[in-house]
Every structure is written in C-alpha cells, then in structure tokens.
Design an enzyme around this catalytic site. Sequence first.
Site, PDB file in Angstrom:
ATOM      1  N   CYS A 141       0.788  -1.236   0.000  1.00 32.55           N
ATOM      2  CA  CYS A 141       0.000   0.000   0.000  1.00 32.55           C
ATOM      3  C   CYS A 141       0.819   1.285   0.000  1.00 32.55           C
ATOM      4  CB  CYS A 141      -0.939   0.011   1.208  1.00 32.55           C
ATOM      5  SG  CYS A 141      -2.064  -1.385   1.294  1.00 32.55           S
ATOM      6  N   HIS A 166      -2.982   6.484   4.229  1.00 24.76           N
ATOM      7  CA  HIS A 166      -1.887   5.549   4.540  1.00 24.76           C
ATOM      8  C   HIS A 166      -0.517   6.060   4.082  1.00 24.76           C
ATOM      9  CE1 HIS A 166      -0.778   1.011   5.165  1.00 24.76           C
ATOM     10  NE2 HIS A 166      -0.312   1.810   6.114  1.00 24.76           N
TER      11      HIS A 166
END
Length: 583
Positions: free
Chosen positions: A81, A142
């Site tokens: 990610c 994130h």
Amino acid sequence: MEHFMHFRVLLLLLSFGSILWLEGEASEHHDKPNFLLIMADDLGIGDVGCFGNTTIRTPHIDQLAKDGVKLTHHISAAPLCSPSRTAFMTGRYPIRSGMATIGRAPVLLWTAGSGGLPPNEITFAKVLQEEGYSTGIVGKWHLGVNCKSRDDLCHHPNNHGFDYFYGMPFTLFSECKEGHGRMIIPDVRIFIWKISEIIGLTILTVVSLRLLGLFVLSWKFILLLVLLYILCISAWYFPFQFINIWNCIIMRNGEVVEQPMALETLPRRLLNEAEGFLQRNKDNPFLLFVSFPHVHSPLFESEGFKGKSKHGLYGDNIEEMDWMTGRIVKMVEDLGLSKKTFVYFTSDHGGHVEHADSSGQIGGWNGIYKGGKAMAGWDGGIRVPGIIRWPGKLPAGKVIDKPTSLMDIFPTVVNIANGQLPTDRIIDGHDLLPLIQDEVPHSRHEFMFHYCGVDIHAVRWHPRNSDSVYKVHFFTPNFSPPGAIGCYDLLICRCYGEFVSRHDPPLVFDISRDPSESLPLSPEVEPRYSEILQRVQEVTEEHQKAVKPVPSQFTVSEIMWKPWLQPCCGTFPFCSCKESNGS
C-alpha cells in the site's frame, strides 16, 4: 453636475468591465477538465468482470471499460500500500521518496509514527491546486500524518495539495474489527511479552533470594530491573492493546471525528462524502480521489450486500465497491459533467492470495498471473486493472496491451490540466494520452523496475523493435509450503534475506507469450537470451546510479508508535468520539 455624470459613467464602465472579467474567469475555469480518480485496495486483476471474472458482478466498473479505455498491462510500482500509493501520487518510484524499506516494516504501521510522504514531495493534487482546482480525497490515505507534534500534519493530505480530506489516515487492519485477530507485527508483540516475563521472573527470583539472605544484590540494581520491566510492559501494552483506538480512526481534514471508527456505517459515509464533494464543486474545476478501503481486510458486512455474491464476504465487498463506483460516476453524469470529467479506476496492487479464514478465501484473485500482494516480481502482485473514461476525448472500447504504470497518472493529469511538471526531480511516469490516441506506437516504458522494498526484484523490458515484453527476475520469494503459490506459512511474503532466492543467472520470461511466467527462457529456445540479460543488467546499473539516497521513512525510529504524535479527539490518552452524522 457634469463632473458627477462623468463619474457615474466611469463607474458603470468599470462595473461592466469587472463583470466581463469575472465571467471570463468563470468561463476559463469552467472549461477546465475535471478528474475523478478511483482506487481499490488489494483488488486482484482477476476480481473484475471486464478483466475476466465471470462470477463476481461488477457491472458499473465493466461499463466504464465499455465506455472508455482498458489498460490490460497496467503495473503498480510496488506490491504494497504505502509505497504503491506514494508512486501513484508523485509519479516516482517510492525509493526516490524514502518510502521503501530493507526490513520487516514495508508499510506504515501507526498513525502515530513519524514516517510518511515527505513534505517536499509534489503530488498531482498539489500541482492542480496551484492551477485553481478544488482538490479532495475521500477514503484511505496511509501515507503518514505527523512529524514532530500531534497537530503539525506534515504528512497529511491537507499538506500534500488536497483542500479536503475525509476518511482514514491509516488503513484497515484486523484490529479495526472486533474478533478478527491481530495483524500488526504479532511476533514483535509476543517477543516483547516474553522479554517482560523473563525480566519479571528475574526480579521475583532476585528479591526472594535477597530476602532469604541467599544472594546479595543492591536495591539500586533491582530498581533498574523494575524500571526496565515497566518499560517493556508499557511497550507491549499501550501500542498493541489499543490498536483499534490509535489506528482505526476517521478524520475530516485535520480533525479526528471518530475514534475508533464504526465499520458498519463507513462505506455509506464515504459515498455521501464523495457525492457531497462533487455537488459542492460542480461549478468549479475539481480533482476528487476516491480511495476505497475495499477490499482490504477486515471485510465489511454491509446490509444489502452481505450474502449476495457467489464468493462469500469477499465477493460481497467487491460488489458493494462496484455499486459505490456506479453511484459516484452517476453523480458526475447527473451534474452534466461527463464530457468534462476524466475518470480513472485501478487498484493499488494485486490481491492477497494467502488471506483466508474458516469461511474460505477472503483475499483477492489475480487471474492467470503468478503471485500476489507483497510479491514485487511476479505479475500477480503488481498487474492491476486500469480503466480510463473521458467521453468525446478518448475512444470507447479501446484496449491498450502495452506496458503502462500507475505512475503515469501523475504526468497525464498534470498535462491535461495544463499544469507544470516539476523540473527539479526525475518523474518516472509518462503521459498516457499519446499512447491512447495512437500518436506513438509504443509505450514510453521501455524498462520498468520492480522494487520490493529497496531491492529490484525484477525488470521488465519492452524492446522498441519487438512486440515481446521480457521479464528478468533477480530475486523471487520463497513460497511456503513448497509447491504453494504464496507464502502461506507467513501469511505474506517478505522481500529480503532467507525469505527470497537470488537467481544467477536470472530467470527470464517472455510475458507477451507466457503471461503466467511458467516457462523460463533459455539460450536454446530464445535467440536474444544473452542480449536480454546484458541489456537489462546495464540499464539496471544505470538506474541504480541515478537513484539519489534520501532518508528512509520506514526505519524503526520513524514507524514506531509515539504517544506525542497520536491523533486524538479528546484528551490523550482518553481518545474517544463518535461522528454525529455517522449513520
């Protein structure tokens, strides 16, 4: 009196000129294209109907492909990610930003860590913001929050070009859903607990022996042991036992509005926020990045979708995400903005093949491609769905099978918006429009470097004089148990040390003829074998020399939980709040 009349005429002329100027400005803004960028989380390329799935229903994503351009050789710059999203945002390999690691933590692990997307990086949102666009992100970030204090927001979306942010500054982890176990470095947590036990037993033994007169040790030393025990217990207890409070939060811009977040209502809230942003900015040029938490685990159990698909809860989540995509695109259409809006759909990397529970597979399917999430060389970890729709500008139903990258979105968006690409840094992505509009015969990506952390695991070569695409693997993950198609013993593959095999000579595949990478080439079957190895080796060395060292954002000191950086609603550590309209 005559002077007064002249003054009135002058005022009228100035007013009329101002109106014309404002109308011109509004018209200029109104003529700018809009951008709707949609990214799924952990979605496998084989999970979508228009990329080959025949059992999970994705009619809205499929319709985007029918109305637009399908990128079938679309590659993420990283198999996880945080580094993948860094590359997407900046158009640069994540190692150039320090968003790569040599160790255990390949992604950011805490909202209260100090690592993240460095403030000096330039995102597509920052460029468009300077061009007068309203910019927003709804969903997952994130890429870090703070650097030195709880509210400096140095890594936050608002500091990277987004006027508006609503969503998760972190990501979904198992800890966000009660009863779904623990995901964040469980072995480290167990190790700290065992160390604490040893110290605790040592203290009891030493104190007992001293009281019995069998052993003499200074009380100062015993006090030091007690302090060490308290430190270890604190390091085990506070970060790990309250993960759902520290990491599972919702922010609106720089304010925490829900802590911990309520998963059951999150999808509808994200949808409402995305539709609200479009409605508020319908008269202004906008860029909206919808970053779905779907289909990262833990999975949602939303009313209206649970139990409706043929693939359990995972399929339910894909179908919910497809429905949300349809709603957001329909809002663009209902506002009469279809022909002015560049729509893009993708996933951040491949599906998580090792992820399963008692009900079955709850991770993604990567179709015919080997490997999955966290595997940088195999295409299952990095080949993702790519769809672009722009009615009247781009051809409907077109398929591009040439190599393209998530990094290409940065220069594509900036060029369409007439923004200026940064000239003080290397941009690894390339504008997609010349390829889509047949202005060039080949992708500008002659070479792609597939990083796992800071190491190049493989290199993709698309020679200008050939339709072939070769892949050279320097490292591959060690699947476990032997014969499996993933790292099931670890639940996710790792990039270094004993967890990978180095190949000398490297493995070579022609993925244009063997997309599953099942038959390595040899000098006997591939006349260009030696040329491929030599050329790739030379270019790899040149590339590595051009990568300037920068501070890593994934060192232990950067990713560790720091109480003074913890986003909190209320008085730390008593962080708790519920969003008033969270239903």
